[in-house]
Design an enzyme around this catalytic site. Structure first.
Site, PDB file in Angstrom:
ATOM      1  N   GLU A   1      23.575  45.863  74.616  1.00 10.75           N
ATOM      2  CA  GLU A   1      24.765  46.104  73.807  1.00 10.75           C
ATOM      3  C   GLU A   1      25.289  47.502  74.146  1.00 10.75           C
ATOM      4  OE1 GLU A   1      24.467  46.769  69.403  1.00 10.75           O
ATOM      5  OE2 GLU A   1      26.064  45.279  69.352  1.00 10.75           O
TER       6      GLU A   1
ATOM      7  N   THR B   1      19.695  47.211  66.419  1.00 12.38           N
ATOM      8  CA  THR B   1      18.473  46.409  66.427  1.00 12.38           C
ATOM      9  C   THR B   1      17.245  47.304  66.307  1.00 12.38           C
ATOM     10  OG1 THR B   1      19.484  44.595  67.637  1.00 12.38           O
ATOM     11  CG2 THR B   1      17.116  44.840  67.898  1.00 12.38           C
ATOM     12  N   GLU B   2      17.300  48.455  66.955  1.00 15.70           N
ATOM     13  CA  GLU B   2      16.170  49.387  66.927  1.00 15.70           C
ATOM     14  C   GLU B   2      15.861  49.823  65.486  1.00 15.70           C
ATOM     15  OE1 GLU B   2      17.240  52.981  68.883  1.00 15.70           O
ATOM     16  OE2 GLU B   2      15.360  53.954  68.291  1.00 15.70           O
TER      17      GLU B   2
ATOM     18  N   GLU C   1      21.828  42.587  59.881  1.00 17.67           N
ATOM     19  CA  GLU C   1      22.923  42.237  60.799  1.00 17.67           C
ATOM     20  C   GLU C   1      22.870  43.260  61.915  1.00 17.67           C
ATOM     21  OE1 GLU C   1      24.678  39.669  60.286  1.00 17.67           O
ATOM     22  OE2 GLU C   1      24.269  39.297  58.165  1.00 17.67           O
TER      23      GLU C   1
ATOM     24  N   GLY D   1      23.473  47.465  61.473  1.00 18.15           N
ATOM     25  CA  GLY D   1      23.374  48.567  62.427  1.00 18.15           C
ATOM     26  C   GLY D   1      22.615  48.128  63.660  1.00 18.15           C
TER      27      GLY D   1
ATOM     28  N   CYS E   1      30.134  44.499  66.405  1.00 22.53           N
ATOM     29  CA  CYS E   1      28.870  43.772  66.613  1.00 22.53           C
ATOM     30  C   CYS E   1      29.110  42.438  67.298  1.00 22.53           C
ATOM     31  CB  CYS E   1      28.115  43.604  65.307  1.00 22.53           C
ATOM     32  SG  CYS E   1      29.076  42.863  64.007  1.00 22.53           S
TER      33      CYS E   1
ATOM     34  N   LYS F   1      24.030  53.772  51.163  1.00 24.43           N
ATOM     35  CA  LYS F   1      23.867  54.910  52.081  1.00 24.43           C
ATOM     36  C   LYS F   1      24.790  54.623  53.267  1.00 24.43           C
ATOM     37  CE  LYS F   1      22.299  56.468  55.463  1.00 24.43           C
ATOM     38  NZ  LYS F   1      23.168  57.017  56.546  1.00 24.43           N
TER      39      LYS F   1
HETATM   40  P1  NAI Z   1      22.127  53.130  63.601  1.00 27.83           P
HETATM   41  O1  NAI Z   1      21.498  51.792  63.491  1.00 27.83           O
HETATM   42  O2  NAI Z   1      21.256  54.306  63.832  1.00 27.83           O
HETATM   43  O3  NAI Z   1      22.976  53.434  62.257  1.00 27.83           O
HETATM   44  C1  NAI Z   1      23.356  52.489  61.293  1.00 27.83           C
HETATM   45  C2  NAI Z   1      22.972  52.960  59.901  1.00 27.83           C
HETATM   46  O4  NAI Z   1      21.558  53.056  59.803  1.00 27.83           O
HETATM   47  C3  NAI Z   1      23.500  54.349  59.529  1.00 27.83           C
HETATM   48  O5  NAI Z   1      23.845  54.372  58.156  1.00 27.83           O
HETATM   49  C4  NAI Z   1      22.293  55.235  59.760  1.00 27.83           C
HETATM   50  O6  NAI Z   1      22.312  56.421  58.994  1.00 27.83           O
HETATM   51  C5  NAI Z   1      21.174  54.337  59.320  1.00 27.83           C
HETATM   52  N1  NAI Z   1      19.851  54.674  59.854  1.00 27.83           N
HETATM   53  C6  NAI Z   1      19.548  55.245  61.046  1.00 27.83           C
HETATM   54  N2  NAI Z   1      18.212  55.398  61.190  1.00 27.83           N
HETATM   55  C7  NAI Z   1      17.656  54.905  60.067  1.00 27.83           C
HETATM   56  C8  NAI Z   1      16.312  54.776  59.601  1.00 27.83           C
HETATM   57  N3  NAI Z   1      15.260  55.176  60.331  1.00 27.83           N
HETATM   58  N4  NAI Z   1      16.089  54.209  58.389  1.00 27.83           N
HETATM   59  C9  NAI Z   1      17.130  53.776  57.635  1.00 27.83           C
HETATM   60  N5  NAI Z   1      18.408  53.892  58.018  1.00 27.83           N
HETATM   61  C10 NAI Z   1      18.676  54.435  59.214  1.00 27.83           C
HETATM   62  O7  NAI Z   1      23.219  53.050  64.730  1.00 27.83           O
HETATM   63  P2  NAI Z   1      23.918  54.274  65.520  1.00 27.83           P
HETATM   64  O8  NAI Z   1      22.909  55.249  65.980  1.00 27.83           O
HETATM   65  O9  NAI Z   1      25.029  54.774  64.717  1.00 27.83           O
HETATM   66  O10 NAI Z   1      24.482  53.509  66.783  1.00 27.83           O
HETATM   67  C11 NAI Z   1      23.620  53.230  67.875  1.00 27.83           C
HETATM   68  C12 NAI Z   1      23.857  51.858  68.447  1.00 27.83           C
HETATM   69  O11 NAI Z   1      23.575  50.892  67.464  1.00 27.83           O
HETATM   70  C13 NAI Z   1      25.271  51.566  68.862  1.00 27.83           C
HETATM   71  O12 NAI Z   1      25.540  52.014  70.145  1.00 27.83           O
HETATM   72  C14 NAI Z   1      25.304  50.073  68.773  1.00 27.83           C
HETATM   73  O13 NAI Z   1      24.790  49.505  69.939  1.00 27.83           O
HETATM   74  C15 NAI Z   1      24.386  49.761  67.622  1.00 27.83           C
HETATM   75  N6  NAI Z   1      25.135  49.520  66.377  1.00 27.83           N
HETATM   76  C16 NAI Z   1      25.399  48.240  66.047  1.00 27.83           C
HETATM   77  C17 NAI Z   1      26.134  47.961  64.922  1.00 27.83           C
HETATM   78  C18 NAI Z   1      26.457  46.579  64.564  1.00 27.83           C
HETATM   79  O14 NAI Z   1      27.358  46.340  63.785  1.00 27.83           O
HETATM   80  N7  NAI Z   1      25.750  45.612  65.074  1.00 27.83           N
HETATM   81  C19 NAI Z   1      26.685  49.020  64.075  1.00 27.83           C
HETATM   82  C20 NAI Z   1      26.314  50.353  64.486  1.00 27.83           C
HETATM   83  C21 NAI Z   1      25.576  50.564  65.620  1.00 27.83           C
END
Ligand code: NAI
Ligand code: MG
Length: 494
Positions: A398, A244-245, A264, A242, A298, A189
């Site tokens: 972050e 932490t939340e 991660e 993605g 990240c 996904k």
């Molecule tokens: P996100 O964590 O919401 O998205 C990452 C992935 O998780 C996407 O594929 C999304 O569709 C999926 N996802 C979202 N909610 C989900 C749920 N309830 N259940 C299962 N999958 C879910 O991150 P987002 O909103 O794109 O970015 C927000 C913040 O997250 C960024 O500002 C950054 O701080 C952090 N982030 C960190 C990353 C890293 O590599 N450590 C990568 C992306 C975001």
């Protein structure tokens, strides 16, 4: 402007199609018929229309992956290897196309897409393609003469991969490679902001001869498709990269069937420069540690600690270098930094900048959205704050944008304590020419990876992952195979 790279005809043709889900070897619209547009963040304009999969599509994909599992797991290891190598060969053959799709969907500069993103993803696929013939169990030296005891490693079953938008292909490849090599089947996904290279990968997997149902792609949103994958009882493992939340939410959702989870997550990684270091090299490293991928990284070195005697020198060098960075369109070969991924991300980053100013930090470079010719996209100036309080928002959270917070420090003990005062623990960097100090810090810094006199290096052979709220489990390296297999012990009475 540098030279503008023309769009490959295959990319143009790809973008003209309506994108579908790949489930059990068949391309299908979402069961609900829902779709979403993916945008080019450099222009804010739609690129193409994708299928918005949800729980029903995830369920169909899990069923298809369950049907495909026994035959894939039973395939001779050398045959699985051959198919994965063919997959990597096709990625290589379509490198330009994959890189252009990533530039358009994500905004990143051409060099970063072609020579880093796609290059690394191919290397990872090749590294894991070799594993099926190297997976072994052990025999045990038990304290009884009556038994022969050994172990075998067996695949888990259906795995789910949920990936972010910042390094779409790399994050996908480092999950697809070990999952499939171990004999699992997989549902990917991808992030809703950057679904295109995942779709193209799925086409290449089919073309490589990877059997239907072994690799499935369900595009869609996190709260629907992503959440359904994490809740499904037919899924044995979720590999997530993605926020932490969302990572915490996935742990909750996994409890239903106690699926395996590897996470991660975010970071607020410290980079520490001592006054005995090569100051020029350290400043260059600090610049790219934060601004690579426009800070959407990240492992971004977002907290920079500089020893007081060289603090002013490093600060002026960095401020000048940040202002000189060329921000622009990814297909312009002179571009060094692309846009942020979305309006949402831009607003989030600008919100942190306001908080930094409100909390009294000194803005020494950037701080604003870029207008003019770039006003249509989500472009930001490389930004540097100094003199922020250690517990202020910009020093603790972050930001995931091109925003550096720099601090002065006096001695080693103090800087280690400040660097470690974070809920995250993903990466850390140290610049020093004192060998003992370098190893001392490598030992005491709370981070899954410590870089000494360098920053942001990766290799498929080297494990990667975090401590604390940066997640658990590791990706890459040979030990990740353990995270995609079950260990079974077998007792034989002699
Ligand atoms: P996100 O964590 O919401 O998205 C990452 C992935 O998780 C996407 O594929 C999304 O569709 C999926 N996802 C979202 N909610 C989900 C749920 N309830 N259940 C299962 N999958 C879910 O991150 P987002 O909103 O794109 O970015 C927000 C913040 O997250 C960024 O500002 C950054 O701080 C952090 N982030 C960190 C990353 C890293 O590599 N450590 C990568 C992306 C975001
Ligand atoms: Mg996009």
């Amino acid at each position: 402007m540098g030279e503008l790279i023309p769009i490959h005809p295959d990319v143009e043709a790809f973008l003209k199609r309506e994108q579908k889900l790949l489930i059990g070897g068949q391309w299908a619209a979402a069961a609900s018929g829902a779709t979403f547009e993916t945008l080019n963040p450099a222009t804010g304009q739609p690129l193409t229309v994708c299928a918005a999969g949800d729980a029903e599509d995830i369920d169909r994909a899990v069923q298809a992956a369950q049907r495909a599992f026994p035959a894939w797991a039973a395939l001779m290891p050398n045959q699985r290897e051959r198919l994965l190598h063919r997959f990597a060969d096709l990625m290589e053959a379509h490198k330009t196309e994959l890189a252009q799709l990533e530039v358009l969907d994500n905004g990143k500069p051409w060099n970063a897409a072609y020579n880093v993103e796609v290059h690394v993803a191919i290397n990872q696929m090749r590294y894991y393609a070799g594993f099926p013939t190297k997976l072994t169990g052990e025999t045990y030296a038990i304290s009884s003469p009556d038994f022969h005891v050994y172990s075998v490693r067996q695949p888990l079953g259906v795995c789910g991969a949920i990936t972010p938008w910042n390094y779409s292909l790399v994050m996908a490849a480092q999950k697809i490679g070990p999952a499939l090599a171990a004999g699992n089947t997989l549902i990917l996904k991808p992030a809703e902001q950057t679904p295109l290279t995942a779709i193209r990968l799925a086409e290449l997997a089919l073309e490589a001869g990877i059997p239907e149902g072994v690799f499935n792609v369900v595009t869609g949103f996190g709260e629907t498709a992503g959440a359904a994958l994490t809740q499904h009882h037919g899924v044995a493992k979720i590999a997530f990269t993605g926020s932490t939340e969302v990572g915490k939410r996935i742990v909750g959702a996994s409890a239903g069937n106690l699926k395996h989870v590897s996470l991660e997550l975010g970071g607020k990684s410290p980079l520490i420069i001592f006054d005995d270091a090569d100051i020029h090299a350290a400043s260059q490293a600090a610049l790219w540690a934060i601004f690579a991928n426009s800070g959407q990284n990240c492992v971004a070195g977002s907290r920079l600690y500089v020893q007081r005697s060289i603090y002013d020198t490093v600060q002026s060098a960095l401020a000048a270098a940040a202002c000189a960075l060329k921000v622009g369109y990814g297909l312009d070969t002179s571009t060094q930094l692309g846009p942020l991924i979305s309006q949402t991300q831009l607003d989030r980053v600008l919100g942190y900048i306001e908080a930094g100013k409100r909390d009294g930090a000194a803005l020494i470079a950037g701080g604003s959205r870029i207008g003019g010719d770039l006003a249509g996209g989500y472009f930001m100036q490389p930004t540097i704050f100094a003199d922020a309080a250690d517990d202020s928002l910009i020093a603790a959270e972050e930001i995931f944008g091109p925003v550096l917070t720099m601090f002065a420090f006096d001695n080693e003990e103090e800087v280690v304590q400040r660097a470690n005062a974070s809920r995250f623990g993903l990466a850390a960097g140290v610049y020093t020419n004192n060998l003992s100090r370098a190893h001392r810090l490598a030992r005491t810094l709370n981070a899954g990876v410590v870089w000494i006199n360098t920053y942001d290096w990766f290799d498929p052979a080297v494990p990667f992952g975090g401590m604390g709220e940066s997640g658990y489990g590791r990706e890459l390296g040979r030990q990740v195979m353990e995270m995609y297999t079950e260990l079974k012990s077998v007792w034989v009475k002699l």
